[in-house]
Design a protein around this motif. Structure first.
Motif, short mmCIF file in Angstrom:
data_model
loop_
_atom_site.label_atom_id
_atom_site.label_comp_id
_atom_site.label_asym_id
_atom_site.label_seq_id
_atom_site.Cartn_x
_atom_site.Cartn_y
_atom_site.Cartn_z
N LEU A 46 31.53 45.22 43.58
CA LEU A 46 30.81 44.95 42.34
C LEU A 46 31.65 45.32 41.13
O LEU A 46 32.43 46.27 41.16
CB LEU A 46 29.51 45.77 42.31
N ASP A 47 31.48 44.56 40.04
CA ASP A 47 32.00 45.01 38.75
C ASP A 47 31.22 46.25 38.33
O ASP A 47 30.09 46.45 38.77
CB ASP A 47 31.80 43.93 37.68
N ASN A 48 31.83 47.09 37.49
CA ASN A 48 31.04 48.20 36.97
C ASN A 48 31.15 48.29 35.46
O ASN A 48 31.84 47.50 34.82
CB ASN A 48 31.42 49.53 37.65
N ALA A 49 30.46 49.28 34.91
CA ALA A 49 30.27 49.35 33.47
C ALA A 49 31.57 49.55 32.69
O ALA A 49 31.63 49.26 31.50
CB ALA A 49 29.28 50.48 33.13
N TRP A 50 32.60 50.08 33.32
CA TRP A 50 33.83 50.36 32.59
C TRP A 50 34.81 49.20 32.62
O TRP A 50 35.94 49.33 32.20
CB TRP A 50 34.52 51.61 33.15
N GLY A 51 34.43 48.10 33.22
CA GLY A 51 35.32 46.96 33.26
C GLY A 51 36.18 46.89 34.50
O GLY A 51 37.10 46.07 34.59
N HIS A 52 35.92 47.78 35.49
CA HIS A 52 36.62 47.65 36.76
C HIS A 52 36.19 46.35 37.42
O HIS A 52 35.01 46.16 37.71
CB HIS A 52 36.26 48.80 37.70
N ASN A 53 37.13 45.47 37.68
CA ASN A 53 36.79 44.21 38.34
C ASN A 53 36.46 44.44 39.80
O ASN A 53 37.04 45.30 40.47
CB ASN A 53 37.96 43.23 38.22
N ALA A 54 35.51 43.67 40.30
CA ALA A 54 35.16 43.74 41.72
C ALA A 54 36.38 43.42 42.57
O ALA A 54 37.26 42.66 42.19
CB ALA A 54 34.03 42.77 42.01
N ILE A 55 36.42 44.01 43.76
CA ILE A 55 37.50 43.75 44.71
C ILE A 55 37.02 42.71 45.71
O ILE A 55 35.94 42.86 46.30
CB ILE A 55 37.92 45.04 45.43
N LYS A 56 37.80 41.67 45.91
CA LYS A 56 37.42 40.63 46.86
C LYS A 56 37.56 41.16 48.28
O LYS A 56 38.60 41.69 48.67
CB LYS A 56 38.31 39.40 46.68
N LEU A 57 36.50 40.99 49.05
CA LEU A 57 36.48 41.38 50.47
C LEU A 57 35.83 40.26 51.26
O LEU A 57 34.85 39.67 50.82
CB LEU A 57 35.71 42.68 50.68
N SER A 58 36.38 39.98 52.42
CA SER A 58 35.81 38.91 53.26
C SER A 58 35.28 39.44 54.59
O SER A 58 34.30 38.92 55.12
CB SER A 58 36.87 37.84 53.52
N THR A 59 35.90 40.47 55.12
CA THR A 59 35.40 41.05 56.38
C THR A 59 34.10 41.79 56.14
O THR A 59 33.13 41.64 56.90
CB THR A 59 36.45 42.01 56.97
N PHE A 60 34.06 42.57 55.08
CA PHE A 60 32.86 43.36 54.76
C PHE A 60 31.93 42.50 53.91
O PHE A 60 31.85 42.62 52.68
CB PHE A 60 33.25 44.65 54.04
#
Length: 954
Positions: free
Chosen positions: A595-609
């Protein structure tokens, strides 16, 4: 109390507070500390959810309290709050001691009485102020300082109730204590233990005659009440609500309400049992009311702030959060029937079995002696350093404060055995019994003295009572003295006791008299953190080693919590998404990474999980993963390869890597790399152990304090420096010195504290200097291997400027390594400097009986001769090498003769006889050049030969 003495009483209480608060303000960390503090500061600043079991009340207090602290640095404002809590605890110790002493002395009737009464209590308060554990905790924003304040406040309220127990409305003190017990769970669970001395104070106040039966009844009822607090309120109500048994939680609450209503009726009939039951029920309700502060964790957890440990969004997750389930659980049978945890328990540590002969041996040597008695001695005798595993140093205080405490225990039981028993119970429950209950295994990642600070608070009070006992003895012994003479004598005794007790603790007075330096002898030097910005600098430098929008793998507390703090509190490098590998073994953390969060950390793409997979319980998720370590083949485009490596000549490739699966986090690493390597920089903090890098070590390139994942296999590490570097990025990280911290990507290192002669640094801070020195050494080594000798010298000289050897000493092996590298690149002044340091450290080690260096013979003497040669002591070095020739096999003697000849050539060179030195070095090469065994040493000879060749031509 007479008005004039009441005024003195309040003034002395103020002195106790000011001495403590002033001490802690002058010595506190000026910014972020290491360990949990960074996480707590960030959580308080932004109302986030810290690690289990959480500290919701302290987060709320910190969030509001920091608004009113007039300090420039944002993190320091929170540290001030801990200093305030520690100072208030010391002042409350004084106030409690005055109440305790009053029980047998009554109110002071003259100035001599006032000196005994208030002076003894002040000595106890100052002894506590300048004891190790509270001092350390009051210098940083941590839960143990407010947790201690709750203990002190509850005992003070109980003693206040003790004085007013016969007055109408006295129950309100007990109700306030009950509320504070519940509230204190929102700071630290150790504060609950104050229940036991409070319970004993009530018992001894109400039961004039103590019999075996009513004493046992008191103990049994006390255990039942504590079981309600610990098992029902703290864990049961929430756990039942989260496991489909919410009706049980509701029935308990309704039962308390109905019970209060029923027992409140007709109290005028004088039914004592009904009144006591009513009081107990109201107390139970107040504990529960205080505990409702934990709703904070659910409310904020549901809003998913950047720090949201455990994600306690439901009752079941909140129960796991409060129960610390993410750290693993141990069965009741293992916990109570094994001192040394068996291998199948989940808490097994090999050292616990290898270093102790039996459970009984482990129980005494480690869990009793090392994990409590050693800490008690630290506080009131002295410790021989601030390093992990430090022992006792009697020289610092000659045990005088500790002996005062022993006198105090005797005097307390002599004058008032009932309260003596109360505080002995408090000391044992908050000290030894807690240490035994915790059943900690050897080793621990850090010292654990902070758990027992309540016991040390009690012992410090006994130090004050010991001073009272000595002054009372003087008064009783010399009854013939007139009032004036007695007053002056007691004042002199008080001054001497302050000097030999608390001031001795603070500055190590007897240690100074014995010839120790202030730096070694005093607690002030040990616990002052003046000018210490190392945790902030360390966090900043790790983050600024990352390229924009990077994914950064971290491993422990100190390469994670300070980074979270400067991201959240200072807004520095919020583009970097931190993946804490130990947390990434839990699926709540993996969900947050997506997930993105409030500080602007971009979500990490995951396909297995996938989202569907993460809806399952953690154990089911782990079972569904493919744990076969099969090779992974990922095509990498030429454009991506050039972007990743910074090498404009890189070509398309296949990333052929076989993951090493140990923990679920290794599966997360694989998923992250498969989905993100071509679009986002992926790197490890340099602090992540090589065994925890999922088999990626040979694909990493260092870019500063981080190592970036690349698709290309790197050359094998030949000298223990950890692998390859990206030279341009690495050099920029090492050499560039930013004028001030930057929130955006700005490669470079803030590194001022190590070179600051005014800064106070702990042993842990000294350890982290090694990480920085490795940065400069990696770069110098790379330059040497590529023939860039001037740049290698620049790297080593920069290291010495920013981490001076005079400020941060080294052990002989590391100093020798640096001297060797300096020799290779021709940085001979630096070589001599580090070799001289290494030589002195080696000689010290060789004098220690049974040390490796004192028993190794040839190896130690060879290293000593080598360091003597590089430090410019050529005659001594040559003599050393020649003496070793007779001790070696014939095939080794040739090499030692080479070293002896080299000493002679270097001596000529140092005397500026360059022609002679040139001939000597040439002769060495002609004789030993064909020898492949002498290859590494001959490289140094060639460096000197080239230098002398240049000097001859001038």
């Amino acid at each position: 109390m007479l008005p004039q003495f009441k005024r003195i009483h309040y003034i002395v209480a103020g002195v106790a507070f000011i001495a403590a608060f002033g001490t802690y303000l002058l010595t506190m960390q000026p910014t972020i500390p290491f360990w949990d503090c960074g996480e707590f500061i960030a959580s308080a600043a932004k109302l986030q959810v810290s690690h289990p079991p959480g500290a919701p009340f302290w987060m709320l207090v910190g969030h509001v309290g920091a608004w009113f602290v007039p300090v420039a640095d944002l993190a320091a404002r929170y540290n001030v709050l801990s200093a305030l809590c520690g100072a208030l605890s010391s002042m409350l110790l004084y106030l409690v001691a005055v109440k305790v002493i009053r029980i047998w002395r009554g109110e002071p009737g003259n100035m001599g009485d006032a000196i005994i009464h208030f002076g003894g209590a002040l000595i106890g308060a100052l002894s506590f102020t300048w004891s190790d554990s509270v001092w350390f905790n009051s210098n940083e924003f941590i839960v143990f300082s407010p947790g201690l304040l709750f203990i002190a406040l509850m005992i003070w309220l109980a003693m206040t109730w003790h004085e007013r127990a016969d007055l109408p409305g006295n129950e309100r003190y007990l109700m306030l204590i009950a509320f504070m017990i519940g509230l204190s769970m929102g700071v630290h669970q150790m504060s609950m233990l104050a229940f036991f001395p409070v319970w004993a104070i009530v018992f001894y106040r109400h039961w004039k005659k103590i019999t075996t039966s009513n004493f046992l009844a008191m103990l049994a009822l006390g255990v039942l009440v504590f079981a309600y607090i610990f098992k029902v309120v703290l864990s049961g109500l929430v756990s039942w609500a989260g496991s489909g048994m919410g009706i049980v939680s509701l029935l308990v609450i309704v039962g308390i309400v109905i019970g209060i209503y029923y027992t409140s009726r007709d109290q005028a009939d004088g039914n004592a049992r009904r009144s006591i039951l009513n009081l107990l029920l109201w107390g139970g309700a107040m504990v529960l009311l205080g505990f409702t502060v934990y709703t904070y964790a659910m409310v904020r957890g549901a809003q998913n702030p950047p720090i949201n440990e455990g994600a306690p969004t439901t009752f079941s997750k909140l129960a796991e959060y409060i129960g610390r389930n993410q750290y693993g659980t141990v069965s009741i049978s293992d916990e109570f029937f094994h001192r040394r945890m068996p291998e199948e328990s989940g808490a097994y540590k090999p050292e616990t079995w290898n270093n102790y002969t039996s459970d009984a041996d482990f129980f005494w040597q480690y869990q009793t002696r090392d994990m409590f008695l050693r800490y008690l001695a630290w506080n009131f005798i002295g410790r021989n350093g601030d390093y992990q595993g430090a022992n006792i140093d009697i020289q610092k205080t000659w045990m005088l404060p500790f002996l005062l405490g022993l006198i105090g225990i005797y005097w307390h039981f002599k004058r008032d055995p009932r309260r003596g028993m109360v505080f002995l119970l408090a000391f044992l429950v908050m000290g030894l019994f807690t240490a035994w209950y915790q059943n900690q295994q050897d080793p621990q990642p850090r010292e654990r003295d902070y758990f027992y600070v309540g016991a040390f608070w009690v012992y410090a009070m006994w130090v004050g009572i010991g001073a009272v006992g000595i002054m009372e003895w003087i008064k009783e012994k010399y009854t013939s003295w007139n009032s004036r003479k007695m007053t002056f004598s007691l004042a002199g005794a008080f001054g001497l006791l302050v000097l030999l007790g608390p001031i001795n603790q603070c500055i190590g007075l007897t240690g100074l008299l014995s010839g120790e330096s202030f730096q070694k002898s005093s607690k002030w030097a040990e616990y002052s953190r003046k000018h210490n910005w190392i945790p902030f600098e360390y966090a900043y430098n790790i983050l600024q080693s990352c390229e924009p929008n990077a994914i950064l793998f971290t491993y422990g507390d100190n390469d994670t919590f300070p980074l979270w703090c400067i991201q959240d509190l200072y807004g520095i490098r919020r583009d970097v998404r931190i993946v804490q590998l130990q947390l990434a073994t839990m699926m709540w953390n993996v969900k947050q990474l997506k997930l993105d969060n409030a500080w602007g950390h971009n979500a990490i793409k995951l396909s297995t999980f996938t989202d569907d997979l993460l809806k399952l319980p953690d154990d089911d998720v782990i079972k569904k993963l493919d744990w076969t370590p099969a090779p992974v083949n990922m095509p990498i485009s030429a454009q991506a390869a050039r972007w990743i490596t910074g090498d404009s000549t890189a070509t398309a490739t296949i990333f052929n890597w076989t993951p090493k699966f140990v923990l679920p986090s290794d599966q997360v690493v694989l998923d992250i790399i498969k989905n993100n390597i071509e679009t986002r920089p992926i790197c490890y903090s340099a602090t992540v152990p090589e065994s925890s890098r999922a088999g990626l070590n040979k694909y990493l390139i260092y870019e500063g304090l981080t190592a970036r994942v690349t698709p290309f296999e790197q050359p094998a590490d030949q000298n223990g420096l950890g692998g390859s570097i990206q030279p341009e990025r690495f050099a920029e990280a090492v050499f560039r010195v930013p004028a001030h911290p930057h929130s955006e990507p700005d490669r470079g290192m803030l590194l001022h504290t190590y070179a600051d002669p005014e800064s106070n640094r702990s042993a842990l801070d000294q350890e982290y200097s090694i990480s920085y020195r490795y940065e400069f050494i990696r770069l110098a080594n790379w330059d040497v291997s590529h023939g860039n000798m001037s740049e290698a010298r620049r790297a080593l000289d920069s290291m010495e400027v920013r981490i001076p050897l005079s400020q941060i000493p080294l052990d002989y092996s590391f100093a020798s390594f640096i001297a060797d590298l300096a020799d290779k690149c021709g940085d001979w002044p630096l070589m001599q400097h580090y070799a001289a340091e290494g030589k002195e450290r080696l000689k010290e080690q060789m004098q220690i009986p049974d040390s490796k260096e004192s028993t190794s013979g040839f190896e130690a003497n060879y290293e000593l001769a080598n360091l003597e040669m590089r430090s410019g002591q050529y005659a001594e070095a040559r003599k050393g090498f020649e003496s070793l020739i007779a001790q070696t096999k014939p095939e080794q003697q040739s090499y030692l003769r080479l070293k002896a000849l080299e000493c002679g050539a270097r001596m000529l060179e140092s005397q500026k006889h360059y022609d002679s030195a040139y001939r000597e070095f040439s002769e060495i090469l002609s004789v030993y050049g064909p020898s492949t065994a002498a290859g590494p040493e001959l490289q140094d000879v060639r460096t000197h030969l080239a230098f002398d060749s240049v000097q001859r031509g001038r």
